[in-house]
Design an enzyme around this catalytic site. Structure first.
Site, PDB file in Angstrom:
ATOM      1  N   GLU A 110       0.821  -1.211   0.000  1.00  0.00           N
ATOM      2  CA  GLU A 110       0.000   0.000   0.000  1.00  0.00           C
ATOM      3  C   GLU A 110       0.859   1.266   0.000  1.00  0.00           C
ATOM      4  OE1 GLU A 110      -3.998  -1.570   2.298  1.00  0.00           O
ATOM      5  OE2 GLU A 110      -2.214  -1.075   3.474  1.00  0.00           O
ATOM      6  N   GLU A 130      -2.934 -10.091   3.872  1.00  0.00           N
ATOM      7  CA  GLU A 130      -3.758  -9.941   5.076  1.00  0.00           C
ATOM      8  C   GLU A 130      -4.811 -11.030   5.214  1.00  0.00           C
ATOM      9  OE1 GLU A 130      -2.483  -5.661   4.065  1.00  0.00           O
ATOM     10  OE2 GLU A 130      -3.037  -7.485   2.970  1.00  0.00           O
TER      11      GLU A 130
END
Length: 256
Positions: A110, A130
Site C-alpha cells: 500500500e 492480510e
C-alpha cells in the site's frame, strides 16, 4: 524521528528510508509516526520537489505493519485511528517515487501504491497477504490495486494473498520499470532529479490532476484539468518557461 527511519534532503530530492532491515522494514507505531512527520516536512519544505521512498537492506521495501505490535492497540477503534504511514505517503503534495527493493507486503504494498511512480528491483515481490491472517488491507489496497492492475488481477492478489514477482508486476502495470537491485536507487534518484528539474507547481498540479482523473466523470475531469492548466499558466515559472523557450536556454524554476 526514530532510528528505524532515515530522512534526508539532497538538493531538491528527499529520501524516506524505512530502516529496520532485520524485520524486513516492518513498520512499528513509532515508525508510523516518524513517517508521518517526514511526509509533513516534505510538504512544508519548498526545497523538496520530489520524494523517494525505499527500504534499507537488500531483502525488503516494507513487509507492512509489524504483526507483533498490533496487539498493543487498546481497542480496534484505536487501531482504526492510528497514525498511518500509508496515508502519510498518499498525502504527500510533492511527486513521489517508490524504489521497491525486495518484499512489498500488505501495508508495504500500500505504501508503494501510495507513491506516484513505482520502480522495482528484479528481486521484488508484491503481495496483499492480510487475508491469510484473517483481515484485509486498510490503506487503500483494493482501490489502488484495482486502478493499477484491473479488477480481476486485484481480486486475485487480495483474495489469495499470494505474491507476484517483479516481472508479473511490470506486465500488469503495477510498476513502471524493473532494474537490477544494485541499480535501483541510482535509477530512482535519476528519475527524481528529472522531475525535480521541472516546474514544481506544475508537477504538484499534475499530481492533483492525475488523482482527479480517477475520481471524476470525464467531462468534469477535463474541466478541472483546464482550470489547473490556467492556474499553472499564471505562475512566474510558466512565464520563465516561455521566456527560456524563446531565448533557447534552460529554464530556472523557483516554485512561484
Amino acid at each position: 524521528m526514530t532510528d528505524n527511519l532515515l530522512f534526508s534532503i539532497d538538493g531538491h530530492v528527499a529520501t524516506i528510508t524505512l530502516n529496520r532491515p532485520e524485520k524486513l522494514n516492518a513498520a512499528t507505531p513509532a515508525m508510523s509516526k516518524a513517517i508521518v512527520a517526514a511526509a509533513e516536512e516534505c510538504n512544508r519544505d519548498d526545497r523538496v520537489r520530489c520524494v523517494i521512498v525505499t527500504g534499507a537492506g537488500p531483502k525488503a521495501f516494507c513487509a507492512g505493519s509489524d504483526i507483533a505490535e498490533l496487539d498493543s492497540y487498546a481497542t480496534p477503534w484505536d487501531f482504526r485511528n492510528r497514525a498511518d504511514y500509508c496515508d502519510a505517503i498518499h498525502h504527500l503534495l510533492k511527486p513521489s517515487i517508490a524504489a521497491v527493493n525486495g518484499y512489498a507486503l500488505g501495508g508495504g504494498l500500500e505504501t508503494a501504491l501510495s507513491c506516484d511512480i513505482r520502480i522495482a528491483s528484479s528481486n521484488a515481490r508484491f503481495a496483499a497477504p492480510e487475508i491469510k491472517l484473517g483481515w484485509i488491507g486498510g490503506g487503500g489496497m483494493a482501490a489502488f490495486l484495482a486502478h493499477s492492475i484491473g479488477m480481476s488481477n486485484a481480486a486475485k492478489m487480495i483474495m489469495t494473498g499470494d505474491p507476484i514477482d517483479a516481472d508479473q508486476a511490470l506486465a500488469w502495470g503495477l510498476v513502471s520499470e524493473v532494474v537490477e537491485p544494485e541499480a535501483l536507487l541510482d535509477r530512482a534518484r535519476a528519475l527524481a532529479e528529472t522531475i525535480a528539474s521541472r516546474a514544481p507547481i506544475a508537477a504538484e498540479t499534475a499530481k492533483l490532476n492525475l488523482r482527479a482523473a480517477f475520481s471524476m466523470p470525464l467531462d468534469k475531469a477535463m474541466q478541472y484539468e483546464r482550470d489547473l492548466q490556467t492556474i499553472c499558466f499564471a505562475t512566474e515559472d510558466a512565464l520563465e518557461g516561455r521566456a527560456a523557450f524563446k531565448e533557447k536556454r534552460a529554464p530556472v524554476f523557483k516554485r512561484r
